[in-house]
Design a protein around this motif. Structure first.
Motif, PDB file in Angstrom:
ATOM      1  N   ASP A 101      16.999  10.618   0.131  1.00 40.43           N
ATOM      2  CA  ASP A 101      16.192  10.510  -1.079  1.00 40.43           C
ATOM      3  C   ASP A 101      14.784  10.062  -0.769  1.00 40.43           C
ATOM      4  OD1 ASP A 101      18.201  11.299  -2.774  1.00 40.43           O
ATOM      5  OD2 ASP A 101      18.882   9.262  -3.194  1.00 40.43           O
ATOM      6  N   ARG A 102      13.876  10.436  -1.642  1.00 39.31           N
ATOM      7  CA  ARG A 102      12.494   9.985  -1.591  1.00 39.31           C
ATOM      8  C   ARG A 102      12.238   9.234  -2.890  1.00 39.31           C
ATOM      9  NH1 ARG A 102      13.238  11.667   2.949  1.00 39.31           N
ATOM     10  NH2 ARG A 102      11.954  13.132   4.072  1.00 39.31           N
ATOM     11  N   ILE A 103      11.690   8.052  -2.779  1.00 39.75           N
ATOM     12  CA  ILE A 103      11.352   7.264  -3.960  1.00 39.75           C
ATOM     13  C   ILE A 103       9.850   7.093  -4.001  1.00 39.75           C
ATOM     14  CG2 ILE A 103      11.587   5.018  -5.084  1.00 39.75           C
ATOM     15  CD1 ILE A 103      14.338   4.792  -3.720  1.00 39.75           C
ATOM     16  N   GLN A 104       9.252   7.473  -5.112  1.00 38.18           N
ATOM     17  CA  GLN A 104       7.816   7.310  -5.301  1.00 38.18           C
ATOM     18  C   GLN A 104       7.578   5.943  -5.934  1.00 38.18           C
ATOM     19  OE1 GLN A 104       5.552   9.559  -4.328  1.00 38.18           O
ATOM     20  NE2 GLN A 104       7.087  11.035  -3.717  1.00 38.18           N
ATOM     21  N   ALA A 105       6.909   5.067  -5.213  1.00 36.95           N
ATOM     22  CA  ALA A 105       6.541   3.752  -5.746  1.00 36.95           C
ATOM     23  C   ALA A 105       5.073   3.816  -6.142  1.00 36.95           C
ATOM     24  CB  ALA A 105       6.770   2.666  -4.712  1.00 36.95           C
ATOM     25  N   THR A 106       4.798   3.681  -7.431  1.00 35.07           N
ATOM     26  CA  THR A 106       3.426   3.678  -7.933  1.00 35.07           C
ATOM     27  C   THR A 106       3.055   2.246  -8.275  1.00 35.07           C
ATOM     28  OG1 THR A 106       3.750   5.894  -8.834  1.00 35.07           O
ATOM     29  CG2 THR A 106       1.867   4.627  -9.672  1.00 35.07           C
ATOM     30  N   MET A 107       1.942   1.791  -7.694  1.00 33.60           N
ATOM     31  CA  MET A 107       1.525   0.409  -7.865  1.00 33.60           C
ATOM     32  C   MET A 107       0.139   0.338  -8.474  1.00 33.60           C
ATOM     33  SD  MET A 107       2.791  -0.885  -4.135  1.00 33.60           S
ATOM     34  CE  MET A 107       2.160   0.591  -3.375  1.00 33.60           C
ATOM     35  N   GLN A 124       0.103   5.083  -4.513  1.00 29.10           N
ATOM     36  CA  GLN A 124       1.481   5.566  -4.519  1.00 29.10           C
ATOM     37  C   GLN A 124       1.985   5.628  -3.083  1.00 29.10           C
ATOM     38  OE1 GLN A 124       2.515   9.684  -5.767  1.00 29.10           O
ATOM     39  NE2 GLN A 124       3.502   8.596  -7.441  1.00 29.10           N
ATOM     40  N   VAL A 125       3.174   5.111  -2.866  1.00 29.83           N
ATOM     41  CA  VAL A 125       3.825   5.139  -1.559  1.00 29.83           C
ATOM     42  C   VAL A 125       5.140   5.889  -1.712  1.00 29.83           C
ATOM     43  CG1 VAL A 125       4.877   3.750   0.273  1.00 29.83           C
ATOM     44  CG2 VAL A 125       2.820   2.942  -0.866  1.00 29.83           C
ATOM     45  N   THR A 126       5.413   6.776  -0.766  1.00 28.40           N
ATOM     46  CA  THR A 126       6.690   7.484  -0.757  1.00 28.40           C
ATOM     47  C   THR A 126       7.624   6.762   0.200  1.00 28.40           C
ATOM     48  OG1 THR A 126       5.577   9.571  -1.179  1.00 28.40           O
ATOM     49  CG2 THR A 126       7.836   9.685  -0.340  1.00 28.40           C
ATOM     50  N   LEU A 127       8.698   6.221  -0.344  1.00 28.45           N
ATOM     51  CA  LEU A 127       9.710   5.546   0.473  1.00 28.45           C
ATOM     52  C   LEU A 127      10.786   6.562   0.811  1.00 28.45           C
ATOM     53  CD1 LEU A 127      10.023   2.288  -1.622  1.00 28.45           C
ATOM     54  CD2 LEU A 127       8.794   2.593   0.530  1.00 28.45           C
ATOM     55  N   LYS A 128      11.095   6.674   2.082  1.00 32.15           N
ATOM     56  CA  LYS A 128      12.113   7.627   2.498  1.00 32.15           C
ATOM     57  C   LYS A 128      13.349   6.894   2.982  1.00 32.15           C
ATOM     58  CE  LYS A 128      10.415   8.444   7.216  1.00 32.15           C
ATOM     59  NZ  LYS A 128       9.929   7.218   7.588  1.00 32.15           N
TER      60      LYS A 128
END
Length: 88
Positions: free
Chosen positions: A76-82, A27-31
């Motif tokens: 915003d913070r977007i959680q990218a789950t891969m 999981q990466v948090t995109l800010k």
């Protein structure tokens, strides 16, 4: 812990273990950028994908969820789950 350390920590990703798993979930948090629009750390997402490719994994699935706004400067913070799959 300073302000920049806090910002870096909020925009972090988990690291797959060295074990030979068939699938790895990261999981990466995109800010959002401090000023303007768009993500301020897309290169971090790219680095995670490339690091897993070097370990013999390919990106199988990616999903995102809005993590809301946090702290000073908002954004915003977007959680990218891969999900990465081991290439045989």
């Amino acid at each position: 812990m300073g302000f920049m350390d806090k910002v870096q920590q909020e925009s972090s990703y988990s690291v797959a273990s060295g074990n030979e798993y068939q699938y790895v979930v990261l999981q990466v948090t995109l800010k959002e950028k401090f000023f303007g629009t768009g993500s301020g750390n897309l290169t971090e997402l790219e680095e995670v994908i490339n690091a897993q490719a070097q370990k013999g994994y390919r990106l199988h699935t990616i999903s995102t969820a809005n993590g809301g706004s946090k702290g000073l400067g908002g954004g915003d913070r977007i959680q990218a789950t891969m999900v990465f799959e081991k290439i045989k």
